[in-house]
Design an enzyme around this catalytic site. Structure first.
Site, short mmCIF file in Angstrom:
data_model
loop_
_atom_site.label_atom_id
_atom_site.label_comp_id
_atom_site.label_asym_id
_atom_site.label_seq_id
_atom_site.Cartn_x
_atom_site.Cartn_y
_atom_site.Cartn_z
CB SER A 22 -5.74 -1.92 8.00
OG SER A 22 -6.32 -3.13 8.37
CB THR A 48 -0.86 -0.04 1.29
OG1 THR A 48 -1.68 -1.21 1.27
CG2 THR A 48 -1.74 1.18 1.47
CB THR A 62 -3.92 -0.35 -1.12
OG1 THR A 62 -3.26 -1.60 -1.01
CG2 THR A 62 -5.41 -0.59 -1.02
N GLY A 83 -0.69 -3.40 5.49
CA GLY A 83 -1.78 -4.30 5.90
C GLY A 83 -2.33 -3.87 7.26
#
Ligand code: GLY
Length: 570
Positions: free
Chosen positions: A451, A379, A397, A472
């Protein structure tokens, strides 16, 4: 620090020194901090031309899609948090959606087990992360277009053009991209990815050689000329649908035509005199960040030195609780309308959660081994501040690093594998970290839980700290600790980014910590308290800006773990 271990080669060290990655940067008029020096320069050029922070963000995001293809993208999705010069904050959600043909058990076989296959790295993996079925309907172009239509000032074409120029004329392949190119050439089962870094004659581009991407330039030209519709309608959309059909994907023309980004109210919290604005669902980042900051406010931090045993224990216990709540409650609130966000982010709830933290003993989620948790290049985040006092925090991402690894050779960009962020097996939560709770099960047109935690902290109603990270589920925790380091431990943003970080995510029940940055004695003491301690090379690749309003200075910082990143100001 992160990568500055003794094992780092002298050459790599030299490269980092010369591209400013270690340095904090000071400026008065504007700052862009991103994982690609070239993309940061694009953003700064737009600011110099009179664009605002939104304009610079749109241009930086398109440039990253060319220069940082592991995560910079037009085939994925993300979130933007914007605070204008009056202190008003808003967010734009351009998270991918499940296609209309998606269903809760689409990745299970007849016996109810997750199906397996080889992923883009040639490793065994579950199929929710593999192939065209793992692709969510991309949102990036819609999100950038919406941001520009609502808050931009320069012509759209001027913001896409720099990315087209870089794709057409090429840029020198960096060492980190060359390493990816060599790896994929030897290991990837996906032909598109194997060929991605090759010249017309079939040879791999070498380190320092110009990497040109004419097909991507062509796709970006359609976006420059037709805006949102340049991606979701017309020739680009037709080719996406053709590609999906050919590869057993399920994204249809209707999915593309129906996709829209959404402007949402930010999640807001407070810590001491600061206001914290972050991303609401479908990201779990904002809710978990505020819950954790509320819990930390209840501790007497003056008596808990940074990096001490008590500090790591407390932070881990706070993370454990926030991640348990994340798993129980969070998913796309357009589908889960009763999600108790106000409760989870309230000071009263924090008091209840704080009560059962035992400062002498680890609580127990369960015990098991750690699986793969951290992929730092999966990401990417960038932060932007302009001279008028506007700020943007943007994280986007492809899910895994290089997403699904699939793409059409005519279009030249990589598709995400974001369907893997849904809970793939209804009702099945494991101690190794697989979550099966209802709020994040697959449904047509639902957005998968994220997230990503793009965040802006305000002081006296004005942007003070702009920060975010890849990684993540670790994103939430690295952003949390960076914000905590600045607000509670008074570190400047660059020190806050480089300081030791840990990660606990409820399941698996253990603490990942940055080895070399936590004393072995402290790690042993934590083990004695009942924590499983797992060393890891590094956590996060944070990109931040701190604004010193008294001195009218912006301090930009690019995490030294970013091989190609830079904070650039003027
Ligand atoms: N795909 C990473 C995230 O959204 O959290």
């Amino acid at each position: 620090m992160k990568n500055t271990t003794l094992l780092v080669s002298a050459l790599f060290f030299l490269l980092l020194q010369t591209n400013d990655s270690f340095c904090q940067t000071y400026a008065r008029n504007g700052m862009v901090s991103s994982s690609s020096k070239i993309a940061s320069e694009v953003g700064i050029d737009i600011l110099k031309k009179g664009g605002n922070a939104i304009d610079a963000s749109v241009a930086t995001a398109f440039a990253l899609a060319v220069t940082h293809p592991a995560a910079g993208n037009i085939g994925g999705g993300g979130f933007l948090v914007f605070m204008d010069s009056t202190g008003t904050a808003t967010t734009i959600d351009f998270r991918e959606k499940a296609p209309l043909k998606a269903s809760p058990k689409m990745f299970l076989d007849k016996t109810g087990n997750l199906t397996q296959g080889k992923n883009l790295y040639g490793e065994e993996s579950t199929t929710n992360h593999i192939g065209a079925k793992s692709v969510g309907v991309p949102g990036t172009v819609a999100g950038l277009y919406m941001a520009h239509q609502k808050y931009g000032t320069l012509p759209w074409e001027d913001l896409v053009q720099p990315a087209i120029d870089i794709a057409e004329n090429g840029f020198p392949l960096t060492w980190s991209l060359f390493q990816a190119a060599t790896f994929f050439d030897s290991n990837s089962p996906i032909v598109f990815l194997k060929d991605y870094f090759k010249k017309d004659n079939g040879e791999l581009i070498q380190f320092g050689e110009l990497w040109k991407q004419p097909e991507l330039a062509h796709t970006l030209t359609a976006i420059r000329d037709h805006g949102h519709d340049g991606f979701y309608k017309g020739d680009v959309a037709k080719e996406i649908v053709r590609f999906m059909k050919e590869n057993e994907g399920i994204i249809s023309m209707e999915d593309l035509n129906r996709y829209t980004a959404v402007e949402r109210k930010p999640i807001k919290g407070a810590f001491k005199d600061y206001d914290i604005y972050s991303m609401p669902p479908p990201s779990s980042g904002g809710v978990a960040l505020i819950e954790m900051m509320n819990l930390m406010e209840l501790a007497v931090l003056d008596s808990i030195p940074f990096n001490s045993t008590a500090y790591v224990h407390l932070v881990a216990e706070v993370m454990r609780r926030a991640f348990a709540d994340r798993a129980e409650y969070l998913g796309d609130t357009d589908f889960n309308v009763n999600t108790p966000i106000a409760k989870l982010t309230s000071k009263e709830f924090a008091k209840k959660r704080f009560e059962n933290i035992d400062m002498s003993r680890a609580s127990v989620s369960d015990s098991t081994k750690f699986g793969q948790l951290y992929d730092g290049s999966s990401t990417t985040h960038f932060s932007v501040a302009d001279a008028s006092g506007n700020a943007v925090s943007l994280t986007y991402t492809l899910e895994h690093s290089y997403g699904s690894g699939m793409g059409s050779t005519k279009l030249g960009f990589i598709f995400n594998n974001e369907m893997g962020d849904f809970n793939p097996k209804p009702g099945y939560t494991t101690t190794s970290g697989l979550i099966g709770t209802d709020p994040n099960l697959i449904q047509p047109e639902k957005r998968m839980l994220s997230s990503m935690t793009p965040t802006i902290v305000a002081k006296d109603g004005k942007p003070f700290l702009i920060v975010g990270s890849p990684g993540g589920r670790t994103i939430i925790n690295t952003v949390f600790q960076t914000v905590l380091n600045v607000l509670a431990y008074n570190m400047p943003v660059d020190k806050a980014i480089e300081a030791m970080k840990i990660h606990h995510q409820w399941f698996p029940d253990g603490i990942l910590y940055e080895k070399g940055l936590l004393s072995p004695d402290t790690a042993k003491a934590l083990e004695k308290m009942g924590h499983m301690m797992v060393p890891i090379d590094g956590l996060g690749e944070l990109m931040g800006i701190q604004i010193d309003a008294d001195n009218k200075i912006m301090i930009g910082a690019s995490d030294s773990s970013s091989p190609d990143g830079a904070a650039i100001g003027y």
